[in-house]
Design a protein around this motif. Structure first.
Motif, PDB file in Angstrom:
ATOM      1  N   GLY A   1       0.828  -1.206   0.000  1.00 34.52           N
ATOM      2  CA  GLY A   1       0.000   0.000   0.000  1.00 34.52           C
ATOM      3  C   GLY A   1       0.863   1.257   0.000  1.00 34.52           C
ATOM      4  N   GLY A   2       0.242   2.396  -0.224  1.00 36.01           N
ATOM      5  CA  GLY A   2       0.994   3.651  -0.300  1.00 36.01           C
ATOM      6  C   GLY A   2       0.791   4.567   0.885  1.00 36.01           C
ATOM      7  N   GLY A   3       0.176   4.038   1.966  1.00 39.79           N
ATOM      8  CA  GLY A   3      -0.225   4.885   3.083  1.00 39.79           C
ATOM      9  C   GLY A   3       0.891   5.548   3.856  1.00 39.79           C
ATOM     10  N   ASN A   4       2.131   5.079   3.680  1.00 40.24           N
ATOM     11  CA  ASN A   4       3.253   5.745   4.351  1.00 40.24           C
ATOM     12  C   ASN A   4       3.631   7.044   3.645  1.00 40.24           C
ATOM     13  OD1 ASN A   4       4.014   3.939   2.255  1.00 40.24           O
ATOM     14  ND2 ASN A   4       6.147   4.046   2.876  1.00 40.24           N
ATOM     15  N   PHE A   5       3.061   7.285   2.468  1.00 39.93           N
ATOM     16  CA  PHE A   5       3.295   8.535   1.750  1.00 39.93           C
ATOM     17  C   PHE A   5       1.998   9.288   1.475  1.00 39.93           C
ATOM     18  CE2 PHE A   5       7.182   6.210   0.387  1.00 39.93           C
ATOM     19  CZ  PHE A   5       8.100   7.123   0.866  1.00 39.93           C
ATOM     20  N   TRP A   6       0.985   8.566   1.042  1.00 39.55           N
ATOM     21  CA  TRP A   6      -0.201   9.263   0.559  1.00 39.55           C
ATOM     22  C   TRP A   6      -1.383   8.319   0.478  1.00 39.55           C
ATOM     23  CZ3 TRP A   6      -1.571  14.196  -0.522  1.00 39.55           C
ATOM     24  CH2 TRP A   6      -2.666  14.419  -1.367  1.00 39.55           C
TER      25      TRP A   6
ATOM     26  N   TYR B   1      -9.959   5.469  -8.580  1.00 45.21           N
ATOM     27  CA  TYR B   1     -11.227   4.972  -8.072  1.00 45.21           C
ATOM     28  C   TYR B   1     -11.194   3.486  -7.699  1.00 45.21           C
ATOM     29  CZ  TYR B   1     -12.875   9.426  -9.893  1.00 45.21           C
ATOM     30  OH  TYR B   1     -13.018  10.759 -10.162  1.00 45.21           O
ATOM     31  N   PHE B   2     -10.052   2.829  -7.930  1.00 46.90           N
ATOM     32  CA  PHE B   2      -9.879   1.449  -7.471  1.00 46.90           C
ATOM     33  C   PHE B   2      -8.762   1.441  -6.434  1.00 46.90           C
ATOM     34  CE2 PHE B   2     -11.760   0.890 -11.637  1.00 46.90           C
ATOM     35  CZ  PHE B   2     -12.691  -0.120 -11.413  1.00 46.90           C
ATOM     36  N   SER B   3      -9.030   0.846  -5.287  1.00 44.96           N
ATOM     37  CA  SER B   3      -8.050   0.842  -4.207  1.00 44.96           C
ATOM     38  C   SER B   3      -6.961  -0.197  -4.457  1.00 44.96           C
ATOM     39  CB  SER B   3      -8.731   0.541  -2.868  1.00 44.96           C
ATOM     40  OG  SER B   3      -9.128  -0.823  -2.841  1.00 44.96           O
ATOM     41  N   THR B   4      -5.918  -0.133  -3.635  1.00 39.75           N
ATOM     42  CA  THR B   4      -4.877  -1.158  -3.680  1.00 39.75           C
ATOM     43  C   THR B   4      -5.463  -2.525  -3.362  1.00 39.75           C
ATOM     44  OG1 THR B   4      -3.326   0.511  -2.862  1.00 39.75           O
ATOM     45  CG2 THR B   4      -2.566  -1.756  -2.856  1.00 39.75           C
ATOM     46  N   ASP B   5      -6.503  -2.563  -2.532  1.00 38.33           N
ATOM     47  CA  ASP B   5      -7.154  -3.830  -2.202  1.00 38.33           C
ATOM     48  C   ASP B   5      -7.655  -4.542  -3.456  1.00 38.33           C
ATOM     49  OD1 ASP B   5      -6.759  -3.457   0.497  1.00 38.33           O
ATOM     50  OD2 ASP B   5      -8.770  -2.677   0.883  1.00 38.33           O
ATOM     51  N   THR B   6      -8.274  -3.790  -4.342  1.00 41.83           N
ATOM     52  CA  THR B   6      -8.765  -4.381  -5.583  1.00 41.83           C
ATOM     53  C   THR B   6      -7.615  -4.901  -6.426  1.00 41.83           C
ATOM     54  OG1 THR B   6     -10.607  -2.796  -5.559  1.00 41.83           O
ATOM     55  CG2 THR B   6     -10.225  -4.003  -7.604  1.00 41.83           C
ATOM     56  N   GLY B   7      -6.512  -4.147  -6.451  1.00 43.09           N
ATOM     57  CA  GLY B   7      -5.324  -4.595  -7.176  1.00 43.09           C
ATOM     58  C   GLY B   7      -4.753  -5.876  -6.604  1.00 43.09           C
ATOM     59  N   VAL B   8      -4.775  -6.002  -5.278  1.00 41.49           N
ATOM     60  CA  VAL B   8      -4.285  -7.213  -4.614  1.00 41.49           C
ATOM     61  C   VAL B   8      -5.079  -8.428  -5.077  1.00 41.49           C
ATOM     62  CG1 VAL B   8      -4.164  -8.422  -2.406  1.00 41.49           C
ATOM     63  CG2 VAL B   8      -3.373  -6.090  -2.564  1.00 41.49           C
ATOM     64  N   VAL B   9      -6.406  -8.331  -5.012  1.00 48.08           N
ATOM     65  CA  VAL B   9      -7.253  -9.467  -5.374  1.00 48.08           C
ATOM     66  C   VAL B   9      -7.110  -9.789  -6.855  1.00 48.08           C
ATOM     67  CG1 VAL B   9      -9.613 -10.359  -5.425  1.00 48.08           C
ATOM     68  CG2 VAL B   9      -8.870  -8.913  -3.525  1.00 48.08           C
TER      69      VAL B   9
ATOM     70  N   VAL C   1      10.839 -13.117  -6.111  1.00 48.37           N
ATOM     71  CA  VAL C   1       9.703 -12.454  -5.467  1.00 48.37           C
ATOM     72  C   VAL C   1       9.197 -11.396  -6.440  1.00 48.37           C
ATOM     73  CG1 VAL C   1       8.921 -11.051  -3.529  1.00 48.37           C
ATOM     74  CG2 VAL C   1      10.620 -12.856  -3.161  1.00 48.37           C
ATOM     75  N   VAL C   2       7.921 -11.449  -6.761  1.00 44.79           N
ATOM     76  CA  VAL C   2       7.336 -10.524  -7.729  1.00 44.79           C
ATOM     77  C   VAL C   2       6.573  -9.425  -6.992  1.00 44.79           C
ATOM     78  CG1 VAL C   2       5.707 -10.245  -9.630  1.00 44.79           C
ATOM     79  CG2 VAL C   2       7.166 -12.279  -9.527  1.00 44.79           C
ATOM     80  N   PHE C   3       6.987  -8.177  -7.204  1.00 40.43           N
ATOM     81  CA  PHE C   3       6.305  -7.017  -6.630  1.00 40.43           C
ATOM     82  C   PHE C   3       5.334  -6.465  -7.668  1.00 40.43           C
ATOM     83  CE2 PHE C   3       9.978  -7.360  -3.954  1.00 40.43           C
ATOM     84  CZ  PHE C   3       9.582  -6.872  -2.720  1.00 40.43           C
ATOM     85  N   CYS C   4       4.067  -6.402  -7.310  1.00 43.24           N
ATOM     86  CA  CYS C   4       3.034  -5.899  -8.210  1.00 43.24           C
ATOM     87  C   CYS C   4       2.686  -4.466  -7.803  1.00 43.24           C
ATOM     88  CB  CYS C   4       1.800  -6.777  -8.155  1.00 43.24           C
ATOM     89  SG  CYS C   4       2.113  -8.500  -8.610  1.00 43.24           S
ATOM     90  N   ALA C   5       3.115  -3.507  -8.603  1.00 47.83           N
ATOM     91  CA  ALA C   5       2.967  -2.091  -8.263  1.00 47.83           C
ATOM     92  C   ALA C   5       1.803  -1.447  -9.006  1.00 47.83           C
ATOM     93  CB  ALA C   5       4.260  -1.348  -8.589  1.00 47.83           C
ATOM     94  N   CYS C   6       1.359  -0.327  -8.475  1.00 51.28           N
ATOM     95  CA  CYS C   6       0.397   0.580  -9.133  1.00 51.28           C
ATOM     96  C   CYS C   6      -1.031   0.042  -9.192  1.00 51.28           C
ATOM     97  CB  CYS C   6       0.875   0.951 -10.535  1.00 51.28           C
ATOM     98  SG  CYS C   6       2.482   1.775 -10.547  1.00 51.28           S
TER      99      CYS C   6
END
Length: 234
Positions: A50-55, A134-142, A123-128
Motif C-alpha cells: 500500500g501507499g499509506g506511508n506517503f499518501w 477509483y480502485f483501491s490497492t485492495d482491488t489490485g491485490v485481489v 519475489v514478484v512485486f506488483c505495483a500501481c
C-alpha cells in the motif's frame, strides 16, 4: 506436491514503523528476512504494498479525486522499488511489475512472465494497483492474486486480526479467529474494501489477516500458520 503460492499485502503505514512516514529500514529488513526463509523453503511469493506511508488518495480535500488517486498509485511504486532493493540486499531475486509502462523503473505486468519468475524463486512485486483511479490497492491485490492463481491472500497489517469494531476506540471489541468472506461482506468489516471483498467471494479466494508486529508473523503466515484471523471462502 504442488507448491504453495501466496499474495502478500504489506501495509505501507506499517513499513514506516514508529516514524509513521516514509520507510523504517529495521522493519523492512525484518520483513525481508522472513520472506527469504519462506522462499528458501519453496514458497512462491508475490507482493503488493500500500501507499499509506506517503499518501492516501482520499486524504486531500483540495485535489481532484482522480489526481489524488494517481499520486497514491505512484506511492505504491516507490514502495515497491525501495522494498525490492532491500530484498535484493538480503539475498533474494526480485521483479517489479506495474500496471503500466514507467520507463526502466519497472516492467509492465505480464501473467506469463510473473509465473516464470515465481517458479524460478523470484519475489514478484506488483505495483500501481489496477492502474486506474477509483480502485483501491485492495482491488489490485485481489486482481493480481487471481491472475497468478495464488492460493491465499495474506494481509500484514498494523492490527492483529479482524474485529467486530475498531479496537482502538472500543475496548470490548471482539476479535474473530475465523469468519467467512460472506460475513465480511454482510457485516462490512472492512478487512479489505467492499468491491475487493466481493471479488474474493465470487472467486472463492481465502484471506488471512495478521499483525506485522507478530514475532515471525509473516514467515508463519507464508507457511500457513499465524495468530491472526482466517477468512474462509468455502
Amino acid at each position: 506436491m504442488e507448491k504453495r503460492r501466496v499474495m502478500l499485502k504489506l501495509s505501507g503505514e506499517a513499513l514506516a514503523g514508529e516514524k509513521h512516514f516514509g520507510f523504517s529500514d529495521d522493519v523492512i529488513f525484518r520483513v525481508a528476512d522472513q520472506v527469504k526463509r519462506a522462499v528458501d523453503r519453496g514458497i512462491e511469493v508475490a507482493i503488493v504494498i500500500g501507499g499509506g506511508n506517503f499518501w492516501r488518495g482520499r486524504q486531500s480535500e483540495q485535489v481532484d479525486r482522480y489526481k489524488a488517486d494517481q499520486v497514491g498509485i505512484l506511492a505504491t511504486l516507490m514502495n515497491c522499488i525501495y522494498v525490492s532493493e532491500i530484498f535484493r540486499i538480503s539475498g533474494m531475486k526480485t521483479r517489479i511489475m506495474s500496471s503500466f509502462s514507467i520507463s526502466d523503473m519497472s516492467e509492465v505486468f505480464s501473467k506469463d512472465e510473473a509465473n516464470k519468475a515465481l517458479q524460478n524463486g523470484e519475489v514478484v512485486f506488483c505495483a500501481c494497483g489496477t492502474g486506474h483511479p477509483y480502485f483501491s490497492t485492495d482491488t489490485g491485490v485481489v486482481l493480481r492474486a487471481l491472475e497468478l492463481t495464488c492460493k491465499e491472500i495474506l494481509l500484514a497489517k498494523a492490527i492483529d486480526g479482524v474485529y467486530d469494531k475498531d479496537p482502538k476506540k472500543f475496548p470490548d471489541a471482539k476479535k474473530y479467529d475465523t469468519l467467512s468472506i460472506e460475513e465480511v461482506v454482510e457485516k462490512r468489516l472492512q478487512v479489505i474494501d467492499l468491491s475487493a471483498s466481493i471479488l474474493c467471494l465470487e472467486n472463492s479466494l481465502p484471506m488471512s489477516v495478521f499483525s506485522l508486529e507478530e514475532e515471525d508473523g509473516i514467515f508463519k503466515a507464508l507457511l500457513g500458520e499465524h495468530k491472526g484471523t482466517r477468512v474462509t471462502a468455502d
